[in-house]
Design an enzyme around this catalytic site. Structure first.
Site, short mmCIF file in Angstrom:
data_model
loop_
_atom_site.label_atom_id
_atom_site.label_comp_id
_atom_site.label_asym_id
_atom_site.label_seq_id
_atom_site.Cartn_x
_atom_site.Cartn_y
_atom_site.Cartn_z
N GLY A 1 50.60 42.40 30.26
CA GLY A 1 51.94 42.32 30.82
C GLY A 1 52.01 42.39 32.33
N GLU A 2 53.19 42.07 32.84
CA GLU A 2 53.44 42.08 34.28
C GLU A 2 54.37 43.26 34.58
OE1 GLU A 2 52.56 40.85 37.20
OE2 GLU A 2 54.24 41.98 38.02
N CYS B 1 49.73 32.69 33.21
CA CYS B 1 48.55 32.35 34.01
C CYS B 1 47.51 31.72 33.07
CB CYS B 1 47.98 33.58 34.70
SG CYS B 1 49.21 34.41 35.71
N CYS C 1 43.49 51.85 31.76
CA CYS C 1 44.17 50.60 32.09
C CYS C 1 45.27 50.44 31.03
CB CYS C 1 43.13 49.48 32.00
SG CYS C 1 43.79 47.85 32.28
N SER D 1 49.50 46.66 39.45
CA SER D 1 48.97 45.32 39.74
C SER D 1 50.02 44.28 39.40
CB SER D 1 47.72 45.08 38.87
OG SER D 1 47.21 43.78 39.08
N CYS E 1 39.07 42.53 32.03
CA CYS E 1 40.27 41.98 32.67
C CYS E 1 40.62 40.64 32.06
CB CYS E 1 40.03 41.73 34.15
SG CYS E 1 39.66 43.18 35.08
N CYS F 1 44.24 33.64 31.62
CA CYS F 1 44.40 35.00 31.10
C CYS F 1 44.79 34.95 29.62
CB CYS F 1 45.48 35.70 31.91
SG CYS F 1 46.03 37.27 31.20
N CYS G 1 52.85 38.61 27.75
CA CYS G 1 53.27 38.37 29.13
C CYS G 1 53.89 36.98 29.22
CB CYS G 1 52.08 38.46 30.08
SG CYS G 1 52.56 38.31 31.82
N GLU H 1 47.40 46.83 23.73
CA GLU H 1 46.06 47.40 23.92
C GLU H 1 46.01 48.29 25.17
OE1 GLU H 1 43.22 44.23 21.70
OE2 GLU H 1 43.79 43.67 23.72
N SER I 1 47.40 40.05 42.44
CA SER I 1 46.47 39.09 41.85
C SER I 1 46.66 37.74 42.53
CB SER I 1 46.75 38.97 40.35
OG SER I 1 46.61 40.24 39.75
N LEU I 2 45.82 37.48 43.51
CA LEU I 2 46.01 36.29 44.35
C LEU I 2 45.34 35.05 43.73
CD1 LEU I 2 47.58 36.28 47.01
CD2 LEU I 2 45.40 36.16 48.21
N HIS I 3 44.04 35.10 43.56
CA HIS I 3 43.23 34.06 42.90
C HIS I 3 43.17 32.72 43.63
CE1 HIS I 3 43.18 36.99 39.75
NE2 HIS I 3 44.39 36.72 39.33
N1 SAH Z 1 50.09 41.05 35.24
C1 SAH Z 1 49.41 41.84 36.21
C2 SAH Z 1 48.54 42.93 35.64
C3 SAH Z 1 47.69 42.61 34.44
S1 SAH Z 1 46.33 41.51 34.62
C4 SAH Z 1 48.61 40.96 37.13
O1 SAH Z 1 48.42 39.79 36.82
O2 SAH Z 1 48.20 41.45 38.16
C5 SAH Z 1 45.05 42.45 35.43
C6 SAH Z 1 44.11 41.59 36.28
O3 SAH Z 1 43.21 40.78 35.48
C7 SAH Z 1 44.84 40.62 37.17
O4 SAH Z 1 44.28 40.65 38.46
C8 SAH Z 1 44.57 39.30 36.48
O5 SAH Z 1 44.75 38.21 37.33
C9 SAH Z 1 43.15 39.48 36.05
N2 SAH Z 1 42.71 38.50 35.04
C10 SAH Z 1 43.46 37.83 34.16
N3 SAH Z 1 42.69 37.03 33.39
C11 SAH Z 1 41.42 37.23 33.79
C12 SAH Z 1 40.15 36.73 33.35
N4 SAH Z 1 40.06 35.87 32.35
N5 SAH Z 1 39.05 37.15 33.99
C13 SAH Z 1 39.13 38.06 35.00
N6 SAH Z 1 40.28 38.58 35.45
C14 SAH Z 1 41.42 38.17 34.84
FE1 SF4 Z 2 50.50 38.03 32.87
FE2 SF4 Z 2 48.86 39.15 34.69
FE3 SF4 Z 2 47.90 37.68 32.62
FE4 SF4 Z 2 49.22 36.46 34.59
S1 SF4 Z 2 47.26 37.56 34.79
S2 SF4 Z 2 49.51 36.09 32.41
S3 SF4 Z 2 50.75 37.98 35.09
S4 SF4 Z 2 48.97 39.61 32.49
#
Ligand code: SAH
Ligand code: SF4
Length: 360
Positions: free
Chosen positions: A160-161, A114, A103, A190, A334, A117, A110, A90, A213-215
């Protein structure tokens, strides 16, 4: 004749081969047609018919649209594409006042797992090639132009990463810069925190933006939310971010998906302030209220607490903004991208383009 390669995977040398026997200036004409005019071969009426036909036949597109959905009054567009082998990915295009951002996906699925996600919940299919990444941008740029907008920014925040698919990703960055003329400052990679990738990025010539992406700013919590933290814990990750800052003199942004009762407590804000302060330049924190996904029961932080959390960061001297969510109802926000693993696919809707009638 068999296709030579796909249209946006082809370099100048491939085109040169395809244009053998043509006058020298053809190559520049075709290149400008594909990358400056964002045209299809059929639209390049300055070329002889036979050349147009050869380009069409031997340089097919890599992405076939499966669905196209719009939301936010046409300001957000999501495509689900089928690749040549049937894999699906996508891409999301977002229009803002005077510019547009795309984007892009760097992998189909991926492997990082996480928990919150949708892409992570669905698992990994395969890496994308450079041409498949570049084509997502070209097709979005063309659509932006048709909508009366200019595509100026690319964020590698789709499926993806990107740093787990380093070479094709970086080659796509170089091509977006060189061939589409996008400024490195308008390209953002990212990452979930692949430390060797961040260190390598710091050695590259183009100063792209880095988003991490710290969280969570505590290893225990981050281990749960972002499993790769067990391999690259926070101290190593922040050290790599500091290295990137020093090498590039560019601000790093820290992404934080706010999850109700999980990482939105006062203690989380305090820990984040401490971590952010270890960086040699002030970091910028992007707060994203968690978007709903099928496999994670916890909710996003309510708006009032999101603002409180932002204020706690600001009081601690950390720059923070709340990111406006786009495309939630078409699962384009996201973390919602899921492609062929989607439980419910968006129903294709008539697309209303600015200043033109609705098309289907
Ligand atoms: N893999 C990379 C890039 C893709 S994800 C990464 O993780 O950075 C893009 C962003 O969306 C990241 O910051 C990810 O942590 C965030 N994300 C993933 N799941 C989410 C969700 N359910 N709600 C809000 N942000 C989310
Ligand atoms: Fe992959 Fe980024 Fe989603 Fe984590 S947040 S599963 S690294 S796409």
């Amino acid at each position: 004749m068999n296709p030579l390669t796909t249209r946006y995977a082809a370099g100048r040398a491939d085109l040169d081969e395809l244009l053998a026997g043509q006058p020298r200036y053809r190559l520049d004409q075709v290149w400008a047609g594909l990358y400056e005019q964002l045209a299809t071969p059929a639209e390049l009426t300055n070329l002889p018919k036979a050349v147009r036909a050869a380009l069409d036949e031997q340089l097919p597109l890599a992405l076939a649209p499966v669905t196209e959905s719009t939301s936010d009054g046409g300001e957000t567009v999501k495509w689900l594409w089928a690749l040549a082998d049937g894999t699906e990915v996508e891409t999301v295009l977002m229009h803002y006042d005077n510019r547009s951002t795309v984007c892009v996906s760097s992998q189909a699925g991926c492997a990082m797992g996480c928990t919150f996600c949708a892409t992570g919940q669905a698992g990994f299919d395969r890496h994308l090639t450079t041409g498949e990444i570049v084509e997502q941008v070209v097709r979005a740029a063309r659509r932006a132009r048709d909508d009366g907008q200019r595509l100026s920014n690319v964020v590698y925040m789709g499926m993806g990463e990107p740093l787990a698919n380093y070479d094709p990703t970086w080659a796509s960055v170089e091509r977006l810069h060189a061939d589409l003329g996008l400024s490195a400052r308008h390209l953002t990679v990212s990452t979930v925190g692949i430390v060797p990738g961040i260190r390598r990025l710091a050695t590259e010539a183009l100063p792209v933006n880095l988003a991490v992406s710290l969280h969570a700013a505590d290893d225990g919590l981050r281990d749960e939310l972002v499993p790769i933290n067990r391999r690259y814990p926070l101290s190593t990750l922040m050290d790599a971010c500091a290295g990137y800052l020093q090498a590039k003199n560019r601000r790093v942004s820290l992404e934080w998906a706010l999850i109700d009762g999980v990482n939105d407590r006062d203690v989380d804000a305090r820990q984040l302030v401490e971590r952010a302060r270890t960086l040699p330049l002030p970091a910028h924190v992007n707060l994203i209220p968690l978007n709903p996904t099928p496999g994670y029961a916890v909710r996003g932080t309510p708006p009032r607490r999101v603002r409180e959390f932002r204020d706690l960061l600001r009081e601690g001297g950390v720059n923070a903004t709340i990111r406006r969510t786009r495309g939630t109802e078409i699962d384009a926000a996201c973390g919602q991208l899921r492609a062929n693993h989607a439980i419910a696919r968006p129903v294709p809707q008539p697309v209303r383009r600015r200043g033109s009638k609705a098309i289907t």
